[in-house]
Design an enzyme around this catalytic site. Structure first.
Site, mmCIF file in Angstrom:
data_model
loop_
_atom_site.group_PDB
_atom_site.id
_atom_site.type_symbol
_atom_site.label_atom_id
_atom_site.label_comp_id
_atom_site.label_asym_id
_atom_site.label_seq_id
_atom_site.Cartn_x
_atom_site.Cartn_y
_atom_site.Cartn_z
ATOM 1 N N TYR A 285 -32.305 9.524 8.415
ATOM 2 C CA TYR A 285 -34.009 10.699 8.163
ATOM 3 C C TYR A 285 -33.162 11.920 9.231
ATOM 4 O O TYR A 285 -32.913 11.768 9.812
ATOM 5 C CB TYR A 285 -34.814 10.579 7.737
ATOM 6 C CG TYR A 285 -35.547 9.961 9.413
ATOM 7 C CD1 TYR A 285 -35.565 9.708 10.606
ATOM 8 C CD2 TYR A 285 -36.992 9.178 8.826
ATOM 9 C CE1 TYR A 285 -36.203 8.960 11.004
ATOM 10 C CE2 TYR A 285 -38.076 9.227 9.204
ATOM 11 C CZ TYR A 285 -37.643 8.892 10.232
ATOM 12 O OH TYR A 285 -38.665 7.896 11.833
ATOM 13 N N GLU A 286 -33.998 13.051 8.729
ATOM 14 C CA GLU A 286 -33.485 14.450 9.829
ATOM 15 C C GLU A 286 -31.816 14.980 9.780
ATOM 16 O O GLU A 286 -31.431 14.928 10.477
ATOM 17 C CB GLU A 286 -33.835 14.293 11.245
ATOM 18 C CG GLU A 286 -35.441 13.405 11.376
ATOM 19 C CD GLU A 286 -36.293 14.365 10.579
ATOM 20 O OE1 GLU A 286 -36.183 16.100 10.429
ATOM 21 O OE2 GLU A 286 -37.422 14.149 10.447
ATOM 22 N N GLY A 287 -31.197 14.666 9.238
ATOM 23 C CA GLY A 287 -30.121 14.585 8.471
ATOM 24 C C GLY A 287 -28.908 13.617 8.759
ATOM 25 O O GLY A 287 -29.525 13.069 10.060
#
Lengths: 595, 595
Positions: B439-441
């Site tokens: 997550y978050e890229g």
């Protein structure tokens, strides 16, 4: 699209790489010409894809249910699938024809095992453990025991288990407390608690044959006082049918991270009736027959979960549209390109291919040596087969499970956020595969086995033969331009393996911790070298096909994946060598209280 | 023994390595002398260990419950713990004093965040997302918006979220379909579905402020037409208190592999009332303020899960008796030695230490640069701070999460079979930590950000400064015998990083895929180099203490772990460089249909 069994890969290995037709003079192979092998594998593929794979997520979600009467209900559909599995004759594929088996070579059974394990690992563990029990009785049982148990284990009519672990005792079997008291009639009364017993209780088979390690009253302490017993769930009656219920019962199931469809049982033996297999206090030797077979099977499980996870990731990557290729749109009419255009997604898929394809070759190649060890007329070939099996079993168990788990993790990564949800199969593959690094001896125990026992055995005969075989291959193919990159890569890896081997021999004498501190890295280096050899063998087979005018892109693709391996997987060998050569000093330097 | 917050490590870094007392002239630091910092961290440690850690397994087992009215119930105990968390003032630690925050430097807030994240990652995500929303409004909101929302977000009285992802759109935000229609009164009506919204709905806070990416009617396509909106669950009334219920609701929760205690929501906006933050169509820029902060926080989560997992493994290793040391019994009166005597168990624990201790230093060091970027009077220092933050955020996010997950996996391995059961914490750490790679890229997106954007920015100014700083350190310490191994290791890593950087610059021009194909390996090489620098800084601090006569074994142990890093972790740098330099050819060579 769900799991697609890689029969094309299997046939390439069996026909073109291992050339099993060369062994048509041997029992087993004689009855399995390539067209029949293809038929068998195609049927096995169909069964795995159509019957077992659809139950994989079901097994994960439902798990097994322990009932207050001590019985265990397997997930919905497992019982029906098992019935079909037995009716199809699948459990008997590799079993001895003298006991109702089909006597197929191990290398072919391995291909079939891969498919059932990819399709449904938790399910395939039930027949897997049964085959282990079959093998232990086959190796160490009396003629009477063989006649009574083997046909029913071979057919899958009865199930089997291994009862080793106790709460205080996992790897260190010398700590076993389960007791066996002679009953005076040739049987024993077995008492004790066993934990983590895979397939220990279930509703698939009409009887379950537990192989139980226990200590006969008055036996020596430690591992020299451990015997192996047959403890059936139902005692066979005079006709060999399930009779009275034995005093062995399942007290509960383990909650675990994965393989929910397989019942991991706490088993209680309360003066259960058991019969000794083989001699008193020699139980571990027979158990190791089962364990070694199981270890190779676990290596295959690691590979198989990696393969299934790779397939799911590749499919996702082809379908998921997100972003654009940096070299220009590849799907200009769509809202975005498939993520397969992104080099870092490709990298993860190619890593998987480079390891899985050669890992499969490595385990097939080793299984073929197991076949040769059994039945080749040449004593030298038989010995080499046995040496290789002993040497490579820990390598395959650890390296393929470690890499299989890595592939499963990368497969989740390819899925992005979807992979972390339970709506996609990536999570189950990751969770299921993780146990393979642990059970049947943790990967660290395998590394200890490799470095501490298998390397020095017979003055290093096995590893010397393996390296000499590689040298011969390199010498034979280095002048062939198409083969040169593969020969060079292999020669480099082998040189590093040799350097590491010498270092271990020289420095392990001074301090055994020096050898063991690097054992896992040595095992990785061994695995990489084995894979490099397999890529060379596969490249040779593919080049030969291409040279003969075969235009199937399968062969060109094989060479591409092989080159990827040389460029982007094999460089880890140097790091592994450097780590091996550091020895134990910094590994062991911290005082215990600093942890 | 459960989680023990590593305050001793934090103080070593803050006092001896980063020497934060040097910055007493700066706001934030001025109000935080070391004795106060020690008090704060000791209190934070107490709260994490005593309140949050005991709820970690509870959250995993119970998960969150979606109720038919769209409300979400967090696991038992979370609500009470959150109340204590807010009352203790913990959410406000790093927030702006102008809005009720305590204004502590980021580097100190980071230490506190590590502890709550180790103790209970799922719980700590609620305040984590809230702080992200706080930062985005702080960076891009109007004075009115700041006055209305920031004090309540800073205190934790209200929660916050990021609403980015939609089913067709994760990484590729240009595909966003959620619409915003002007309502004529300055507000907008937001309509669309968002998925995977962490902390999207819960019962911890009296209001939840959603920051939502949406497309204003008529906006340009792609990423240039995306705006950011504030969409409160309850519309603030004239007094700024929660008023009418807004048309944003949770349709359900995601089933996922881990972080069960955090509600991952499907959010539906049905003409919900929202207010634009900043300018139209410039939403991504503000969202990236939040995202960059979140990325550093995710790097810390990876580290924190690794730390907790390491602690559990070390404790298990000290208590589990199994087998004997190869160099003679270490616990001769017991039935067996602890498994800590086995070099391969040590190896896994030492790997963890070598990476975690330097990883923590790296993220603290970078957070300190974020502080300097904010408030140092020297423009050059501020610019360097900003450059480093931009350059290193993707490295820390990816490298620390990848290594943290590896540590969690090794920690399970140390547990053997126990680790795979849910009776020990190893499984939860492994499962929870896995999301941090995604997550978050995803980590691959971070590698793309590093190589495609951060490296070339300002003509490579940031990476040049980083390498020059390392060169200066090496030059200053290579003549010091105690420092030489660390200086040499660092110089070698930096030379490899430089070679890889040049290769990417030269070959990325010809074909951008060449750079991206090696981006993840480049990122790993960057991570290793950063860790080598941190070990050098820590070795310097430890050597200085020892030279000054400090007999605390902490310092000698630090040097031992550092030497382990040089010998057994850093060799991976060479393999990473070799992989970077192979480029895209074999990575991209297979046709799509071959997958």
């Amino acid at each position: 699209m769900s799991y697609q069994p890689p029969v094309r890969e299997h046939l390439f290995l069996l026909r073109d790489v291992l050339q099993i037709e060369k062994y048509a003079n041997l029992p087993g192979f004689a009855d399995a010409p390539l067209d029949l092998v293809e038929q068998i594998l195609t049927e096995a593929a169909k069964f795995s894809a159509e019957v077992l794979a659809p139950l994989n997520a079901v097994g994960d979600k439902h798990g097994c249910t322990w009932n207050p009467d001590g019985s265990v209900t397997t997930p919905p559909g497992f019982k029906e699938a098992y019935k079909q599995f037995v009716e199809g004759g699948w459990p008997a594929l590799g079993a001895d024809p003298a006991f109702g088996g089909q006597g197929l070579p191990a290398v072919i059974a391995m291909a079939s095992n891969e498919m059932s394990s990819s399709a449904n690992m938790a399910f395939s563990m039930y027949p897997g453990l049964t085959h282990g029990a079959y093998s232990a009785i086959h190796a160490g049982g009396s003629d009477e025991q063989k006649a009574l148990y083997l046909p029913k284990l071979a057919s899958g009519q009865w199930g089997g288990t291994m009862n080793l672990t106790e709460p205080q005792c996992g790897t260190d079997l010398g700590l076993i407390r389960t007791k066996a008291a002679p009953a005076g009639d040739g049987s024993y009364r077995i008492s004790g608690q066993k934990i983590w017993i895979s397939s220990g209780e279930h509703d698939l088979a009409e009887n379950i044959i537990h192989l139980v390690l226990a200590r006969i009253e008055g036996a020596p302490g430690g591992t020299r006082g451990i015997s192996l017993f047959i403890v059936p769930k139902f005692l066979p009656d005079a006709d060999g049918n399930p009779g009275a219920r034995n005093q062995v019962s399942c007290l509960g199931l383990e909650e675990k991270m994965g393989i929910h469809g397989n019942a991991t049982c706490v088993m209680s033996h309360e003066a259960a009736t058991g019969w000794l297999i083989g001699e008193e206090n020699r139980g571990l030797a027979i158990m190791f027959v089962m364990m070694n077979e199981a270890r190779l099977g676990v290596g295959m499980q690691g590979l198989a979960q990696g393969e299934a996870a790779y397939q799911a990731a590749a499919q996702f990557a082809k379908e998921r549209l997100q972003g654009r290729s940096l070299t220009g749109p590849k799907n200009p009419d769509g809202p975005a390109d498939s993520i397969l255009v992104h080099p870092d997604v490709r990298r993860m898929l190619m890593d998987a291919r480079a390891v899985l394809e050669a890992g499969r070759a490595f385990i097939f190649w080793t299984a073929l040596h197991a076949d040769l060890a059994q039945s080749d007329p040449d004593e030298g070939v038989r010995q080499k087969g046995e040496d290789y099996m002993a040497l490579l079993t820990p390598v395959l168990k650890s390296y393929l499970t470690e890499r299989g788990f890595q592939v499963a993790s990368d497969a989740m990564q390819v899925h992005g956020g979807s992979g972390f949800t339970e709506h996609f199969p990536a999570s189950q593959y990751l969770r299921d595969s993780r146990i393979t690094l642990i059970y049947e001896g943790t990967n660290g125990v395998q590394a200890l086995d490799l470095v501490g026992r298998k390397l020095p055995a017979n003055g290093g005969r096995a590893v010397s033969a393996f390296m000499a075989e590689i040298d011969a291959f390199v010498a034979a193919h280095t002048a062939d331009a198409a083969m040169k990159p593969f020969a060079d890569g292999l020669a480099g890896a082998k040189a590093q393996l040799q350097e590491a081997t010498l270092w271990l021999m020289q420095n392990g004498f001074a301090n055994p911790d020096n050898a063991i501190a690097g054992s896992s890295d040595y095992l990785r280096l061994f695995g990489l070298t084995g894979l490099a050899y397999m890529w060379a063998l596969m490249a040779k087979a593919a080049n030969d096909k291409i040279a003969a005018g075969d235009a199937d892109p399968f062969y060109a693709n094989k060479l591409t994946v092989g080159r990827y391996f040389l460029e982007r997987v094999l460089p880890d060998a140097g790091a592994a060598l450097a780590k091996v050569k550091t020895g134990a000093e910094t590994v062991m330097a911290l005082p215990a209280e600093a942890f």
